[in-house]
Design a protein around this motif. Structure first.
Motif, mmCIF file in Angstrom:
data_model
loop_
_atom_site.group_PDB
_atom_site.id
_atom_site.type_symbol
_atom_site.label_atom_id
_atom_site.label_comp_id
_atom_site.label_asym_id
_atom_site.label_seq_id
_atom_site.Cartn_x
_atom_site.Cartn_y
_atom_site.Cartn_z
ATOM 1 N N TYR A 59 58.152 18.532 -14.432
ATOM 2 C CA TYR A 59 56.821 18.875 -14.932
ATOM 3 C C TYR A 59 56.936 19.513 -16.316
ATOM 4 O O TYR A 59 57.946 20.136 -16.646
ATOM 5 C CB TYR A 59 56.126 19.846 -13.965
ATOM 6 C CG TYR A 59 56.017 19.289 -12.560
ATOM 7 C CD1 TYR A 59 57.050 19.512 -11.643
ATOM 8 C CD2 TYR A 59 54.925 18.540 -12.169
ATOM 9 C CE1 TYR A 59 56.976 18.988 -10.357
ATOM 10 C CE2 TYR A 59 54.848 18.016 -10.885
ATOM 11 C CZ TYR A 59 55.877 18.236 -9.990
ATOM 12 O OH TYR A 59 55.815 17.715 -8.738
ATOM 13 N N ARG A 60 55.915 19.315 -17.100
ATOM 14 C CA ARG A 60 55.839 19.937 -18.433
ATOM 15 C C ARG A 60 54.680 20.934 -18.421
ATOM 16 O O ARG A 60 53.530 20.573 -18.165
ATOM 17 C CB ARG A 60 55.616 18.901 -19.528
ATOM 18 C CG ARG A 60 55.502 19.492 -20.929
ATOM 19 C CD ARG A 60 55.661 18.426 -21.975
ATOM 20 N NE ARG A 60 57.010 17.857 -21.920
ATOM 21 C CZ ARG A 60 57.390 16.777 -22.604
ATOM 22 N NH1 ARG A 60 56.512 16.152 -23.375
ATOM 23 N NH2 ARG A 60 58.618 16.319 -22.507
ATOM 24 N N VAL A 61 55.017 22.191 -18.731
ATOM 25 C CA VAL A 61 54.029 23.268 -18.735
ATOM 26 C C VAL A 61 53.728 23.646 -20.175
ATOM 27 O O VAL A 61 54.656 23.843 -20.978
ATOM 28 C CB VAL A 61 54.549 24.500 -17.965
ATOM 29 C CG1 VAL A 61 53.483 25.599 -17.929
ATOM 30 C CG2 VAL A 61 54.964 24.103 -16.553
ATOM 31 N N GLN A 62 52.476 23.755 -20.504
ATOM 32 C CA GLN A 62 52.051 24.182 -21.834
ATOM 33 C C GLN A 62 51.209 25.454 -21.697
ATOM 34 O O GLN A 62 50.312 25.507 -20.860
ATOM 35 C CB GLN A 62 51.232 23.098 -22.549
ATOM 36 C CG GLN A 62 52.040 21.882 -22.933
ATOM 37 C CD GLN A 62 51.218 20.863 -23.698
ATOM 38 O OE1 GLN A 62 49.996 20.856 -23.617
ATOM 39 N NE2 GLN A 62 51.896 19.983 -24.425
ATOM 40 N N VAL A 63 51.522 26.457 -22.523
ATOM 41 C CA VAL A 63 50.768 27.712 -22.557
ATOM 42 C C VAL A 63 50.295 27.926 -23.994
ATOM 43 O O VAL A 63 51.082 27.792 -24.943
ATOM 44 C CB VAL A 63 51.627 28.908 -22.093
ATOM 45 C CG1 VAL A 63 50.769 30.179 -22.061
ATOM 46 C CG2 VAL A 63 52.234 28.634 -20.725
ATOM 47 N N SER A 64 49.006 28.257 -24.159
ATOM 48 C CA SER A 64 48.423 28.382 -25.502
ATOM 49 C C SER A 64 47.439 29.543 -25.524
ATOM 50 O O SER A 64 46.867 29.917 -24.493
ATOM 51 C CB SER A 64 47.708 27.085 -25.893
ATOM 52 O OG SER A 64 47.013 27.238 -27.116
ATOM 53 N N LYS A 65 47.244 30.103 -26.743
ATOM 54 C CA LYS A 65 46.235 31.152 -26.915
ATOM 55 C C LYS A 65 44.834 30.577 -27.072
ATOM 56 O O LYS A 65 43.863 31.320 -27.063
ATOM 57 C CB LYS A 65 46.577 32.009 -28.138
ATOM 58 C CG LYS A 65 47.860 32.808 -28.029
ATOM 59 C CD LYS A 65 47.818 33.830 -26.913
ATOM 60 C CE LYS A 65 46.924 35.003 -27.250
ATOM 61 N NZ LYS A 65 46.994 36.071 -26.230
ATOM 62 N N ASP A 66 44.714 29.237 -27.288
ATOM 63 C CA ASP A 66 43.394 28.636 -27.450
ATOM 64 C C ASP A 66 43.270 27.444 -26.513
ATOM 65 O O ASP A 66 44.254 26.848 -26.069
ATOM 66 C CB ASP A 66 43.181 28.195 -28.903
ATOM 67 C CG ASP A 66 44.154 27.116 -29.318
ATOM 68 O OD1 ASP A 66 43.812 25.944 -29.161
ATOM 69 O OD2 ASP A 66 45.273 27.459 -29.789
ATOM 70 N N LEU A 67 42.025 27.094 -26.221
ATOM 71 C CA LEU A 67 41.752 26.017 -25.275
ATOM 72 C C LEU A 67 42.132 24.645 -25.806
ATOM 73 O O LEU A 67 42.236 23.690 -25.045
ATOM 74 C CB LEU A 67 40.261 26.042 -24.902
ATOM 75 C CG LEU A 67 39.829 27.195 -23.972
ATOM 76 C CD1 LEU A 67 38.315 27.278 -23.905
ATOM 77 C CD2 LEU A 67 40.421 26.989 -22.579
ATOM 78 N N ASN A 68 42.318 24.513 -27.134
ATOM 79 C CA ASN A 68 42.676 23.215 -27.715
ATOM 80 C C ASN A 68 44.181 22.960 -27.688
ATOM 81 O O ASN A 68 44.624 21.873 -28.049
ATOM 82 C CB ASN A 68 42.170 23.122 -29.154
ATOM 83 C CG ASN A 68 40.660 23.145 -29.233
ATOM 84 O OD1 ASN A 68 39.983 22.573 -28.371
ATOM 85 N ND2 ASN A 68 40.114 23.819 -30.234
ATOM 86 N N PHE A 69 44.964 23.958 -27.316
ATOM 87 C CA PHE A 69 46.416 23.810 -27.237
ATOM 88 C C PHE A 69 46.982 23.217 -28.532
ATOM 89 O O PHE A 69 47.717 22.241 -28.532
ATOM 90 C CB PHE A 69 46.813 22.928 -26.039
ATOM 91 C CG PHE A 69 46.575 23.589 -24.708
ATOM 92 C CD1 PHE A 69 45.306 23.577 -24.129
ATOM 93 C CD2 PHE A 69 47.607 24.225 -24.046
ATOM 94 C CE1 PHE A 69 45.077 24.212 -22.912
ATOM 95 C CE2 PHE A 69 47.393 24.854 -22.824
ATOM 96 C CZ PHE A 69 46.120 24.852 -22.246
ATOM 97 N N GLN A 70 46.598 23.853 -29.680
ATOM 98 C CA GLN A 70 47.040 23.332 -30.980
ATOM 99 C C GLN A 70 48.562 23.429 -31.143
ATOM 100 O O GLN A 70 49.206 22.457 -31.499
ATOM 101 C CB GLN A 70 46.343 24.110 -32.102
ATOM 102 C CG GLN A 70 44.856 23.859 -32.219
ATOM 103 C CD GLN A 70 44.558 22.430 -32.658
ATOM 104 O OE1 GLN A 70 45.232 21.908 -33.529
ATOM 105 N NE2 GLN A 70 43.581 21.797 -32.038
ATOM 106 N N GLN A 71 49.118 24.597 -30.907
ATOM 107 C CA GLN A 71 50.568 24.779 -31.014
ATOM 108 C C GLN A 71 51.046 25.551 -29.789
ATOM 109 O O GLN A 71 51.352 26.745 -29.851
ATOM 110 C CB GLN A 71 50.931 25.520 -32.305
ATOM 111 C CG GLN A 71 50.652 24.724 -33.564
ATOM 112 C CD GLN A 71 51.072 25.460 -34.823
ATOM 113 O OE1 GLN A 71 51.156 26.672 -34.839
ATOM 114 N NE2 GLN A 71 51.343 24.713 -35.871
ATOM 115 N N PRO A 72 51.123 24.876 -28.658
ATOM 116 C CA PRO A 72 51.410 25.585 -27.408
ATOM 117 C C PRO A 72 52.900 25.891 -27.237
ATOM 118 O O PRO A 72 53.769 25.264 -27.856
ATOM 119 C CB PRO A 72 50.942 24.592 -26.345
ATOM 120 C CG PRO A 72 51.202 23.252 -26.975
ATOM 121 C CD PRO A 72 50.916 23.434 -28.446
ATOM 122 N N GLN A 73 53.185 26.908 -26.410
ATOM 123 C CA GLN A 73 54.536 27.065 -25.879
ATOM 124 C C GLN A 73 54.720 25.988 -24.798
ATOM 125 O O GLN A 73 53.828 25.725 -24.013
ATOM 126 C CB GLN A 73 54.721 28.457 -25.275
ATOM 127 C CG GLN A 73 54.549 29.601 -26.271
ATOM 128 C CD GLN A 73 54.736 30.953 -25.609
ATOM 129 O OE1 GLN A 73 55.388 31.067 -24.573
ATOM 130 N NE2 GLN A 73 54.147 31.986 -26.199
#
Length: 616
Positions: A446-460
């Motif tokens: 699985y690939r998990v993405q964490v972002s400070k914004d809902l658009n996931f512009q530059q996510p971890q």
């Protein structure tokens, strides 16, 4: 407070008198260094006017004294004028001498003739008809006579420049008597008298020159030719023809300079001043110049963070690659272009690059991944512009035959996590927010993405194999996360719903106590200087196991007089405290938890009968 005894008062009084006596000596040294008997000196004039900092000193005195209007001037007196100050001296024969700011002269009689020794600065003299004045500068002396106004200037070279302002004045040079020409000033030096000729400057850089800068600090060369005994040049660049706003000022001893200072594009004016060693100034003509900045290209396609997805029917996974078109707009001065594609934003890993004579190109085939593209340009005469802003884009190429995995379902969509205290012990599984989701069949992970914004512009982004992950790189505040399932060949499922993670600090549970007595700004009068008995009291706080009280004579509690932690809600001050304002505050304590915030400070003022602020 201890009273001074008789002996201490006597010693203190003598010390004050000695201090005052030496302070007077610093102001007036006439008692230490007696002034000459001015009655024996020859009176040569008086101070006609005095403005601001004007001082006078006799030859055999130690200090300078203020020179005021109507002060008498005696033989060998020196006159000094400070910044923005001037004075006028009227001689016995009626000659009036005006001393400019920042000047120093000495006046004395020699063989019955007035001599002015100009140490430095400027002065203007109105010579009375029939009078004679001898001017001295260093070892040089020369005579002036006639009737008129003349300006004296001690130049940078040490010479004395003479300029006739009005009337007719004669000077004597090596026993040859000559008349000053109003149109031609002269310079007196050890080599004799010579005419002052202003230096000249001939500009060599063409008028209306246009400079094109590739970078804001590119150097712009300027050249000129100077004539005369020139000590230095000053070049000025201004956006206005009156040079009231000088943008660049360059000083040099050569007939050239380079400008690297940042300037806005547009028209400018420039000129050069020449300063010779006699202090004369020559000014060139004013010429025009223009400054252009070579603007960088702007990529119009692909857009920021564009994603290109495609399914391909291939047997070899290495053939999973596609091309994309890159377009840009550019300055009309640019005639050719160079482009680069990199796997990192700093272009340390350039994977493809090429040239183009038009404002677009088709990239080579690129496999799945995130890339950055940038473009620069070149003019006809090979001037290179800067790089455009790098534009990131993503290519996602998948094999068509492989089915897309189902998207994972989040088990907890709203996660709240409280950061542990430094001294708090928790299991490793509770030291970071835990994200969980349902299992998806036929995946490799699985690939998990964490972002400070809902658009996931530059996510971890993290790739994991289990159906849960700890967010070890957590950030305070609100964040969002989503999960993809990854097929065995690397194909991503649709993303899960977006979950939220709220990371917050542990907040104190207890409320601050409510202060009761003494009331704020209360005055407390002590009858004696013995230890006071002052009670501090506050209301109890539910859940508190104790209270900490602080007492200070500083409003910011930078110095604590007394502090104590006690179980009750009262504290007795029974030790001495300084007179004046005393500040106190309290906080509630809790076992195995954070204390409450400090209360707002309260203050009271302590007086006693011997206190000079005591009010009867």
């Amino acid at each position: 407070m201890t009273r001074l005894g008789k002996t201490e008062k006597t010693i203190f009084g003598v010390a004050v008198l000695v201090l005052l006596l030496f302070s007077y000596f610093l102001y007036d040294d006439s008692l230490l260094f007696p002034k000459s008997n001015q009655s024996e000196m020859e009176l040569i004039g008086s101070v006609a006017t005095s403005q601001n900092d004007v001082r006078r000193k006799n030859l055999d005195t130690f200090s300078w004294l203020p020179a005021t209007r109507e002060d008498k001037i005696f033989d060998n007196d020196s006159i000094y004028t400070g910044d923005r100050s001037e004075a006028q001296i009227r001689l016995q024969d009626g000659t009036l001498i005006r001393i400019a700011p920042n000047s120093l002269i000495t006046l004395n009689m020699k063989n019955g003739q007035m001599m002015l020794d100009l140490r430095y600065g400027n002065l203007v003299g109105d010579i009375t008809q029939g009078s004679q004045i001898k001017i001295k500068s260093g070892a040089e002396e020369f005579n002036l006579d006639g009737g008129g106004k003349i300006e004296f200037k001690k130049s940078h070279s040490g010479n004395v420049d003479l300029r006739l302002l009005a009337g007719k004045v004669n000077y004597q040079d090596k026993k040859v008597r000559k008349s000053l020409d109003k149109e031609q000033p002269i310079a007196v030096s050890p080599q004799g008298v010579k005419a002052l000729v202003k230096p000249t400057v001939e500009l060599l850089t063409a008028n209306n020159t246009t400079f094109v800068r590739e970078n804001p600090d590119d150097k712009m060369p300027f050249n000129w030719r100077g004539r005369g005994n020139i000590a230095r040049f000053e070049m000025e660049v201004s956006p206005t023809a009156d040079f009231n706003n000088v943008a660049v000022l360059k000083t040099t001893t050569e007939g050239k300079t380079e400008i690297s200072e940042p300037l806005e594009p547009g028209p400018y004016f420039w000129r050069v001043k020449a300063y010779d060693r006699n202090g004369e100034i020559g000014l060139s003509e004013t010429r025009h110049m223009s400054l252009l900045h070579l603007n960088v290209p702007v990529i119009t396609s692909p857009g920021q963070n564009a994603e290109f997805q495609m399914e391909l029917e291939v047997r070899d996974p290495s053939q999973l690659a596609i091309s994309t078109e890159v377009r840009w707009s550019a300055d009309s001065m640019l005639k050719s272009y160079h482009w680069q594609i990199s796997q990192d934003e700093k272009f340390e890993k350039v994977v493809k690059e090429g040239n183009s004579f038009v404002q677009n190109t088709l990239t080579p085939r690129l496999p799945s991944g995130t890339y950055w593209v940038r473009v620069n340009g070149a003019t006809q005469d090979k001037k290179i512009s800067g790089w455009s802003a790098a534009v990131p884009f993503t290519i996602q190429v998948t094999a068509k035959k492989e089915p897309i995995p189902d998207r994972p379902e989040l088990i907890a969509k709203d996660i709240k996590f409280r950061l542990p205290r430094p001294d708090e012990r928790r299991p490793a599984s509770e030291m970071a927010p835990k994200m969980e989701w349902t299992s998806v069949a036929k995946t490799r992970g699985y690939r998990v993405q964490v972002s400070k914004d809902l658009n996931f512009q530059q996510p971890q982004q993290y790739d994991v194999q289990d159906t849960s992950a700890l967010w070890s790189q957590m950030e305070k505040g609100q964040s969002y996360y989503r999960v993809y399932a990854v097929s065995p060949k690397g194909q991503l499922s649709p993303p899960s719903d977006i979950g939220s993670i709220l990371v917050e600090d542990m907040k104190p549970i207890l409320t601050s106590p409510q202060l009761m007595e003494p009331f704020n700004n209360m005055s407390i009068f002590l009858q004696t200087q013995q230890e006071p008995f002052i009670w501090l009291e506050w209301r109890k706080v539910a859940g508190a196991t104790g209270y900490t009280v602080e007492v200070s004579d500083k409003e910011d509690f930078s110095r604590i007089l007394y502090t104590s932690t006690l179980p009750g809600n009262r504290y007795l001050i029974k030790s001495k405290v300084p007179l004046g304002k005393i500040y106190w505050r309290v906080r509630a304590e809790a076992k195995d938890d954070l204390p409450s915030s400090w209360t707002d400070k309260r203050e009271f003022t302590v007086y006693h009968q011997k206190n000079e602020t005591f009010v009867k």
